[in-house]
Each structure stands twice: as C-alpha cells, then as structure tokens.
Write a protein that holds these residues in place. Structure first.
Motif, PDB file in Angstrom:
ATOM      1  N   SER A 125       0.002   0.982  -9.713  1.00 43.36           N
ATOM      2  CA  SER A 125       0.510   1.940  -8.735  1.00 43.36           C
ATOM      3  C   SER A 125       2.026   1.926  -8.799  1.00 43.36           C
ATOM      4  CB  SER A 125       0.052   1.576  -7.325  1.00 43.36           C
ATOM      5  OG  SER A 125       0.625   2.482  -6.384  1.00 43.36           O
ATOM      6  N   SER A 126       2.628   3.090  -8.715  1.00 41.88           N
ATOM      7  CA  SER A 126       4.086   3.170  -8.686  1.00 41.88           C
ATOM      8  C   SER A 126       4.630   2.788  -7.314  1.00 41.88           C
ATOM      9  CB  SER A 126       4.549   4.577  -9.068  1.00 41.88           C
ATOM     10  OG  SER A 126       4.005   5.530  -8.170  1.00 41.88           O
ATOM     11  N   ALA A 127       3.745   2.615  -6.323  1.00 41.18           N
ATOM     12  CA  ALA A 127       4.170   2.302  -4.959  1.00 41.18           C
ATOM     13  C   ALA A 127       4.275   0.800  -4.689  1.00 41.18           C
ATOM     14  CB  ALA A 127       3.206   2.933  -3.962  1.00 41.18           C
ATOM     15  N   PHE A 128       3.583  -0.028  -5.474  1.00 42.92           N
ATOM     16  CA  PHE A 128       3.587  -1.470  -5.239  1.00 42.92           C
ATOM     17  C   PHE A 128       3.132  -2.196  -6.495  1.00 42.92           C
ATOM     18  CE2 PHE A 128      -0.448   0.272  -3.945  1.00 42.92           C
ATOM     19  CZ  PHE A 128      -1.377  -0.559  -4.556  1.00 42.92           C
ATOM     20  N   ALA A 129       3.558  -3.445  -6.628  1.00 44.79           N
ATOM     21  CA  ALA A 129       3.102  -4.303  -7.723  1.00 44.79           C
ATOM     22  C   ALA A 129       1.782  -4.946  -7.314  1.00 44.79           C
ATOM     23  CB  ALA A 129       4.136  -5.393  -7.997  1.00 44.79           C
ATOM     24  N   ASP A 130       1.005  -5.393  -8.295  1.00 43.76           N
ATOM     25  CA  ASP A 130      -0.241  -6.084  -7.993  1.00 43.76           C
ATOM     26  C   ASP A 130       0.052  -7.264  -7.070  1.00 43.76           C
ATOM     27  OD1 ASP A 130      -2.965  -6.687  -8.068  1.00 43.76           O
ATOM     28  OD2 ASP A 130      -2.817  -7.807  -9.938  1.00 43.76           O
ATOM     29  N   ASN A 131      -0.664  -7.338  -5.966  1.00 47.04           N
ATOM     30  CA  ASN A 131      -0.530  -8.350  -4.919  1.00 47.04           C
ATOM     31  C   ASN A 131       0.781  -8.186  -4.137  1.00 47.04           C
ATOM     32  OD1 ASN A 131      -1.945 -10.327  -3.527  1.00 47.04           O
ATOM     33  ND2 ASN A 131      -0.738 -11.955  -4.451  1.00 47.04           N
ATOM     34  N   GLY A 132       1.436  -7.026  -4.289  1.00 44.43           N
ATOM     35  CA  GLY A 132       2.659  -6.732  -3.547  1.00 44.43           C
ATOM     36  C   GLY A 132       2.334  -6.076  -2.211  1.00 44.43           C
ATOM     37  N   LEU A 133       3.374  -5.753  -1.486  1.00 44.28           N
ATOM     38  CA  LEU A 133       3.209  -5.140  -0.167  1.00 44.28           C
ATOM     39  C   LEU A 133       2.966  -3.638  -0.281  1.00 44.28           C
ATOM     40  CD1 LEU A 133       5.994  -7.002   1.834  1.00 44.28           C
ATOM     41  CD2 LEU A 133       3.532  -7.477   1.787  1.00 44.28           C
ATOM     42  N   LEU A 134       1.985  -3.169   0.462  1.00 43.60           N
ATOM     43  CA  LEU A 134       1.663  -1.748   0.531  1.00 43.60           C
ATOM     44  C   LEU A 134       2.742  -1.067   1.372  1.00 43.60           C
ATOM     45  CD1 LEU A 134      -0.656   0.357  -0.136  1.00 43.60           C
ATOM     46  CD2 LEU A 134      -1.465  -0.083   2.188  1.00 43.60           C
ATOM     47  N   PRO A 135       3.408  -0.059   0.858  1.00 49.31           N
ATOM     48  CA  PRO A 135       4.411   0.648   1.656  1.00 49.31           C
ATOM     49  C   PRO A 135       3.766   1.264   2.904  1.00 49.31           C
ATOM     50  CG  PRO A 135       4.693   1.179  -0.657  1.00 49.31           C
ATOM     51  CD  PRO A 135       3.385   0.440  -0.533  1.00 49.31           C
ATOM     52  N   ALA A 136       4.530   1.285   3.985  1.00 51.43           N
ATOM     53  CA  ALA A 136       4.015   1.767   5.272  1.00 51.43           C
ATOM     54  C   ALA A 136       3.478   3.190   5.208  1.00 51.43           C
ATOM     55  CB  ALA A 136       5.106   1.660   6.337  1.00 51.43           C
ATOM     56  N   ALA A 137       3.984   4.028   4.314  1.00 48.30           N
ATOM     57  CA  ALA A 137       3.492   5.408   4.220  1.00 48.30           C
ATOM     58  C   ALA A 137       1.980   5.451   3.993  1.00 48.30           C
ATOM     59  CB  ALA A 137       4.196   6.152   3.091  1.00 48.30           C
ATOM     60  N   HIS A 138       1.429   4.396   3.404  1.00 50.91           N
ATOM     61  CA  HIS A 138       0.001   4.366   3.087  1.00 50.91           C
ATOM     62  C   HIS A 138      -0.829   3.688   4.167  1.00 50.91           C
ATOM     63  CE1 HIS A 138       1.479   5.903  -0.611  1.00 50.91           C
ATOM     64  NE2 HIS A 138       2.179   4.805  -0.830  1.00 50.91           N
ATOM     65  N   ALA A 139      -0.178   3.293   5.268  1.00 52.57           N
ATOM     66  CA  ALA A 139      -0.877   2.744   6.425  1.00 52.57           C
ATOM     67  C   ALA A 139      -1.335   3.901   7.313  1.00 52.57           C
ATOM     68  CB  ALA A 139       0.045   1.807   7.199  1.00 52.57           C
ATOM     69  N   GLY A 140      -2.169   3.579   8.278  1.00 50.80           N
ATOM     70  CA  GLY A 140      -2.671   4.591   9.192  1.00 50.80           C
ATOM     71  C   GLY A 140      -1.580   5.145  10.093  1.00 50.80           C
ATOM     72  N   LEU A 141      -1.876   6.270  10.730  1.00 49.60           N
ATOM     73  CA  LEU A 141      -0.938   6.934  11.639  1.00 49.60           C
ATOM     74  C   LEU A 141      -0.755   6.154  12.937  1.00 49.60           C
ATOM     75  CD1 LEU A 141      -2.213  10.618  11.271  1.00 49.60           C
ATOM     76  CD2 LEU A 141      -0.081   9.685  10.373  1.00 49.60           C
ATOM     77  N   GLY A 142       0.229   6.528  13.687  1.00 51.73           N
ATOM     78  CA  GLY A 142       0.451   5.978  15.030  1.00 51.73           C
ATOM     79  C   GLY A 142       0.790   4.510  15.017  1.00 51.73           C
ATOM     80  N   GLU A 143       0.080   3.749  15.809  1.00 56.62           N
ATOM     81  CA  GLU A 143       0.362   2.319  15.976  1.00 56.62           C
ATOM     82  C   GLU A 143       0.231   1.521  14.680  1.00 56.62           C
ATOM     83  OE1 GLU A 143      -3.966   0.576  17.358  1.00 56.62           O
ATOM     84  OE2 GLU A 143      -2.573   1.214  18.917  1.00 56.62           O
ATOM     85  N   CYS A 144      -0.422   2.065  13.679  1.00 58.69           N
ATOM     86  CA  CYS A 144      -0.588   1.369  12.397  1.00 58.69           C
ATOM     87  C   CYS A 144       0.705   1.361  11.591  1.00 58.69           C
ATOM     88  CB  CYS A 144      -1.716   1.996  11.582  1.00 58.69           C
ATOM     89  SG  CYS A 144      -3.289   1.975  12.455  1.00 58.69           S
ATOM     90  N   GLY A 145       1.649   2.240  11.939  1.00 59.79           N
ATOM     91  CA  GLY A 145       2.963   2.233  11.318  1.00 59.79           C
ATOM     92  C   GLY A 145       3.137   3.109  10.099  1.00 59.79           C
ATOM     93  N   GLY A 146       2.163   3.971   9.806  1.00 61.19           N
ATOM     94  CA  GLY A 146       2.256   4.732   8.568  1.00 61.19           C
ATOM     95  C   GLY A 146       2.061   6.220   8.717  1.00 61.19           C
ATOM     96  N   LYS A 147       1.854   6.854   7.554  1.00 65.33           N
ATOM     97  CA  LYS A 147       1.678   8.305   7.484  1.00 65.33           C
ATOM     98  C   LYS A 147       0.297   8.692   6.970  1.00 65.33           C
ATOM     99  CE  LYS A 147       6.582   9.098   6.887  1.00 65.33           C
ATOM    100  NZ  LYS A 147       7.646   9.589   6.035  1.00 65.33           N
ATOM    101  N   ASN A 148      -0.560   7.694   6.707  1.00 71.36           N
ATOM    102  CA  ASN A 148      -1.934   7.928   6.265  1.00 71.36           C
ATOM    103  C   ASN A 148      -2.008   8.717   4.954  1.00 71.36           C
ATOM    104  OD1 ASN A 148      -4.581   7.115   7.119  1.00 71.36           O
ATOM    105  ND2 ASN A 148      -5.079   9.284   7.275  1.00 71.36           N
ATOM    106  N   VAL A 149      -1.135   8.379   4.017  1.00 68.13           N
ATOM    107  CA  VAL A 149      -1.087   9.038   2.711  1.00 68.13           C
ATOM    108  C   VAL A 149      -1.745   8.106   1.686  1.00 68.13           C
ATOM    109  CG1 VAL A 149       0.448   9.879   0.886  1.00 68.13           C
ATOM    110  CG2 VAL A 149       1.018  10.280   3.293  1.00 68.13           C
ATOM    111  N   SER A 150      -2.735   8.604   0.966  1.00 63.42           N
ATOM    112  CA  SER A 150      -3.380   7.774  -0.053  1.00 63.42           C
ATOM    113  C   SER A 150      -2.332   7.339  -1.087  1.00 63.42           C
ATOM    114  CB  SER A 150      -4.532   8.514  -0.734  1.00 63.42           C
ATOM    115  OG  SER A 150      -4.066   9.650  -1.437  1.00 63.42           O
ATOM    116  N   PRO A 151      -2.422   6.093  -1.570  1.00 58.65           N
ATOM    117  CA  PRO A 151      -1.414   5.614  -2.518  1.00 58.65           C
ATOM    118  C   PRO A 151      -1.578   6.243  -3.899  1.00 58.65           C
ATOM    119  CG  PRO A 151      -3.095   3.958  -2.211  1.00 58.65           C
ATOM    120  CD  PRO A 151      -3.403   5.064  -1.243  1.00 58.65           C
TER     121      PRO A 151
END
Length: 187
Positions: free
Chosen positions: A36-62
């Motif tokens: 993935s261009s968004a993270f390295a293997d075992n790296g941190l998932l960028p917040a954009a790929h987290a859920g909306l609202g309280e989850c801290g993200g934008k709910n965008v598939s990586p």
C-alpha cells in the motif's frame, strides 16, 4: 495491468485461531506480493482510512497494490479483517471481489462501494461498504490484515451481497494463492 481509480470466553481453540490469523497475516505467499502506498507492512494506518466521527477518520478504503499474480488467475478478492476487534472475536471491515486479474491495484476510496470494476460485500454491520478502523479508545493498536486472494473465478461471476463467510464458501476450491499486508491503528 491497469489501476482502478476511484464475547465471552474463547477458550484455547479461539486463542489458537487468533494466533494462526496473526501468523498468516505476516507471511507473504511466494511470488505474489501486496503493498500500500499509504503505509508500510505493520505500519500505522493513516487516519483517513479510519471510520467517521469519533473514530478519527474519513472512512476511505486504503490504496492496495498487488504483483505477480499466479498463472490462471481470473479475478482477485480483497478482505480487511481486525482479529483484535470484538474483544478478540474479530471484525470484518471490508470485502471486495469480482476484480479482474488485469487490474493491479485499487486507489484510495475505489473500494468504498460497488462499481463496474469491483463488487463490495457486507462488512460486520451488514452494510455493503468499506468500514473504517475504529478500535476502542485506549486499546493497544489493532491489527488490520488486508488479504489479496487470486482466484480462478471469472470477474462478475460471484453474486452481489456476499459477507465474509459467504465469500469464503464461494471461493472453496477456487483460490490459487494469496498475500497479506498488515496495518495498525489506535485512538
């Protein structure tokens, strides 16, 4: 190849199953690879790929890329599972299938909903959509295992609306190889 834009006690058997998922999640199948261009293997998932609202993200598939599909591959399947979720019971965040073998990646957001090029199946909540990461506040980072599976099934042959169990049953005897990448996320 082209790119697409756009609870209770588990017992020893449950612990063993979770351990097997972690072991499988860190091994790459020979030849085939996933990145993935968004993270390295075992790296941190960028917040954009987290859920909306309280989850801290934008709910965008990586974004997910794969290389070296085995001979005979006709379509690709992608799943994203959190074995740490549901207090160790596991959570299915993403099921995407009917992706032609001529495709080598999905861009960020391209797996959010069904299109001509990809069928999005049901996540843990029963919605046919990508469901972003959302572990409980204060938990250790959860592991999000993204698996790309090469199949001998023609694109478009699997019906819409499959969940992870239905997809697994449909793929029985039709998988050729697979590879994984792991992202971690906490809040």
């Amino acid at each position: 190849m082209k790119r697409l834009s756009s609870p209770g006690a588990r017992g020893i058997a449950g612990v063993a199953a979770i351990a097997m998922v972690f072991a499988a999640g860190t091994a790459h199948a020979e030849g085939m690879s996933v990145s993935s261009s968004a993270f390295a293997d075992n790296g941190l998932l960028p917040a954009a790929h987290a859920g909306l609202g309280e989850c801290g993200g934008k709910n965008v598939s990586p974004p997910v890329e794969w290389k070296h599909l085995p001979q005979g591959t006709r379509s690709v399947v992608i799943t994203m599972k959190d074995p740490d979720g549901a207090k160790g019971g596991g959570v299915v965040h993403w099921v995407a299938y009917n992706i032609a073998a001529t495709v080598s990646s999905l861009a960020a957001g391209a797996g959010n909903e069904t299109t001509r090029e990809v069928t999005v199946g049901k996540n843990i909540s029963g919605a046919t959509a990508y469901r972003g990461a959302c572990p409980p506040v204060g938990d250790s980072p959860h592991h999000y295992i993204i698996t790309v599976t090469a199949t001998d099934i023609e694109p478009g042959q699997l019906p819409a609306g499959l969940d992870a169990d239905g997809l697994s049953a449909a793929l029985a005897g039709h998988t050729i190889n697979g590879s994984t990448i792991v992202a971690r996320y906490a809040r």
